[in-house]
Scaffold this motif. Structure first.
Motif, PDB file in Angstrom:
ATOM      1  N   ASP A  62      41.809  48.908  44.697  1.00 28.31           N
ATOM      2  CA  ASP A  62      43.137  48.622  45.223  1.00 28.31           C
ATOM      3  C   ASP A  62      43.674  49.967  45.725  1.00 28.31           C
ATOM      4  O   ASP A  62      44.033  50.832  44.922  1.00 28.31           O
ATOM      5  N   GLN A  98      50.135  55.594  52.986  1.00 29.94           N
ATOM      6  CA  GLN A  98      49.428  54.386  53.419  1.00 29.94           C
ATOM      7  C   GLN A  98      50.310  53.366  54.131  1.00 29.94           C
ATOM      8  O   GLN A  98      49.803  52.527  54.879  1.00 29.94           O
ATOM      9  N   GLU A 150      44.976  49.462  60.927  1.00 28.30           N
ATOM     10  CA  GLU A 150      43.829  48.833  60.263  1.00 28.30           C
ATOM     11  C   GLU A 150      42.566  49.640  60.568  1.00 28.30           C
ATOM     12  O   GLU A 150      42.337  50.027  61.719  1.00 28.30           O
ATOM     13  N   MET A 206      36.317  48.029  60.643  1.00 26.96           N
ATOM     14  CA  MET A 206      35.358  47.534  59.660  1.00 26.96           C
ATOM     15  C   MET A 206      33.995  47.286  60.306  1.00 26.96           C
ATOM     16  O   MET A 206      33.913  46.978  61.504  1.00 26.96           O
ATOM     17  N   ARG A 227      40.495  52.098  51.516  1.00 24.60           N
ATOM     18  CA  ARG A 227      41.032  51.006  52.337  1.00 24.60           C
ATOM     19  C   ARG A 227      39.895  50.183  52.946  1.00 24.60           C
ATOM     20  O   ARG A 227      39.967  48.942  52.997  1.00 24.60           O
ATOM     21  N   LEU A 228      38.841  50.858  53.389  1.00 28.42           N
ATOM     22  CA  LEU A 228      37.683  50.134  53.929  1.00 28.42           C
ATOM     23  C   LEU A 228      37.042  49.265  52.845  1.00 28.42           C
ATOM     24  O   LEU A 228      36.780  48.068  53.056  1.00 28.42           O
ATOM     25  N   SER A 263      38.213  48.077  50.114  1.00 28.61           N
ATOM     26  CA  SER A 263      39.059  46.982  49.629  1.00 28.61           C
ATOM     27  C   SER A 263      38.966  45.753  50.517  1.00 28.61           C
ATOM     28  O   SER A 263      39.300  44.641  50.090  1.00 28.61           O
ATOM     29  N   ARG A 264      38.496  45.918  51.740  1.00 22.28           N
ATOM     30  CA  ARG A 264      38.407  44.813  52.697  1.00 22.28           C
ATOM     31  C   ARG A 264      37.022  44.166  52.719  1.00 22.28           C
ATOM     32  O   ARG A 264      36.791  43.221  53.474  1.00 22.28           O
ATOM     33  N   LEU A 265      36.094  44.665  51.911  1.00 18.02           N
ATOM     34  CA  LEU A 265      34.770  44.056  51.814  1.00 18.02           C
ATOM     35  C   LEU A 265      34.803  42.821  50.928  1.00 18.02           C
ATOM     36  O   LEU A 265      35.750  42.604  50.168  1.00 18.02           O
ATOM     37  N   GLU A 266      33.750  42.036  50.997  1.00 21.28           N
ATOM     38  CA  GLU A 266      33.564  40.913  50.084  1.00 21.28           C
ATOM     39  C   GLU A 266      32.673  41.385  48.940  1.00 21.28           C
ATOM     40  O   GLU A 266      31.517  41.760  49.164  1.00 21.28           O
ATOM     41  N   CYS A 301      34.996  56.081  47.775  1.00 23.99           N
ATOM     42  CA  CYS A 301      35.786  54.874  48.041  1.00 23.99           C
ATOM     43  C   CYS A 301      36.395  54.242  46.796  1.00 23.99           C
ATOM     44  O   CYS A 301      37.147  53.281  46.897  1.00 23.99           O
TER      45      CYS A 301
END
Length: 304
Positions: A26, A65, A70, A73, A169-170, A172-175, A216
């Motif tokens: 987070d 932040q 954005e 990705m 930030r990168l 946190s946007r992954l699955e 990260c």
């Protein structure tokens, strides 16, 4: 210094717990919690001034932040290729500058003008802030390549701080379900080495171990009593400072002659891998006297 007894890994005993493979970061919470931990550790510490500087820096990592662009990705094809070939989707060696990273670094350098720091750090900040886009990119690339010149370590601390924000930030946007192991000592999200490992007390993961990514901040599950650098499970020992609380130990490996700290977060939920790594620098000095090298990376301990 004393040796710590080996502890069994509850994750392999009767399948008592079923920890997730990864916990993604987070990006806001990480730096708020780290700032609070650094300030708590600073009081009366031999490194008080430095810990307070890092606390202010961590707070800025949180504050800058708001409203950032954005980040770019990786596409679904890169993610799937990484999964198939056991490669991290955010490979640090493939990083290219984007608007989000440029803005992150610029905001951080501007915000750092407001905090107290030693004269050496202030001079380094001014050099980084006055650098053109090409030079800033060089600073970032040097951090990612682990090729930081000794004479400019201070400037690279600010570059590393910006990269931590960007890659958190990168990540946190992954699955999380799409990530797979990519090798010993390598983050499954970005491929970076750990800063330390944590013994956690989470529900369904009590007593299991997670390595914390130095870039990260992704946490990934890793067997206990196994070297977090080379993967050997022979010749593992634990060292700690005599008279300490046992919450931070150095896991040494006689196979590769490195060590990575192991922290008992289940006994103290406030423990932060970056903050407590810096605050336990005395342990590093003692373990190095035994002939072991750091196998972990902490951008705020450059040169150690």
């Amino acid at each position: 210094m004393s040796n710590g007894a080996l502890e069994p890994d509850p994750s392999v005993i009767g399948n008592a717990v079923k920890p997730p493979f990864v916990r993604l970061p987070d990006p806001l919470r990480i730096f708020v919690d780290r700032a609070l931990r650094l300030r708590a550790l600073a009081s009366g510490h031999q490194l008080e001034a430095y810990l307070r500087f890092l606390a202010d820096l961590s707070e800025l990592q949180y504050r800058i932040q708001d409203g950032l662009p954005e980040p770019d990705m990786p596409g679904p094809d890169i993610v799937e290729q990484g999964r198939k070939h056991k490669m991290p989707p955010l490979g640090r060696n493939r990083m290219t500058a984007d608007a989000a990273l440029d803005e992150t670094f610029g905001r951080l350098l501007a915000a750092c003008q407001t905090i107290e720091m030693p004269a050496v750090a202030r001079a380094a900040l001014e050099r980084a802030a006055g650098a053109d886009a090409g030079m800033r990119q060089t600073l970032l690339q040097a951090v990612l390549a682990d090729a930081i010149p000794v004479e400019s370590m201070a400037e690279h601390v600010f570059a590393a701080a910006a990269l931590q924000v960007h890659f958190a930030r990168l990540a946190s946007r992954l699955e999380a379900e799409g990530l797979v192991p990519v090798g010993d000592g390598a983050c499954p999200a970005c491929g970076s080495p750990p800063t330390a490992s944590l013994i956690v007390g989470w529900p369904n993961a009590e007593g299991t171990r997670f390595c914390s990514c130095s870039l990260c901040a992704t946490l990934w599950n890793y067997l206990r009593v196994k070297c977090a650098v080379c993967g050997s499970n022979n010749g593992i020992d634990y060292q700690e400072i005599e008279g300490g609380d046992g919450h931070v130990k150095a896991e040494t490996c006689s196979a590769c002659h490195t060590y990575v700290k192991v922290m008992q977060q289940r006994h103290n939920p406030d423990i932060d891998p970056v903050a407590d790594d810096v605050a336990s620098l005395g342990l590093d000095i003692l373990v190095r006297e035994l002939g072991f090298n750091r196998g972990a990376v902490n951008p705020f301990l450059l040169g150690y």
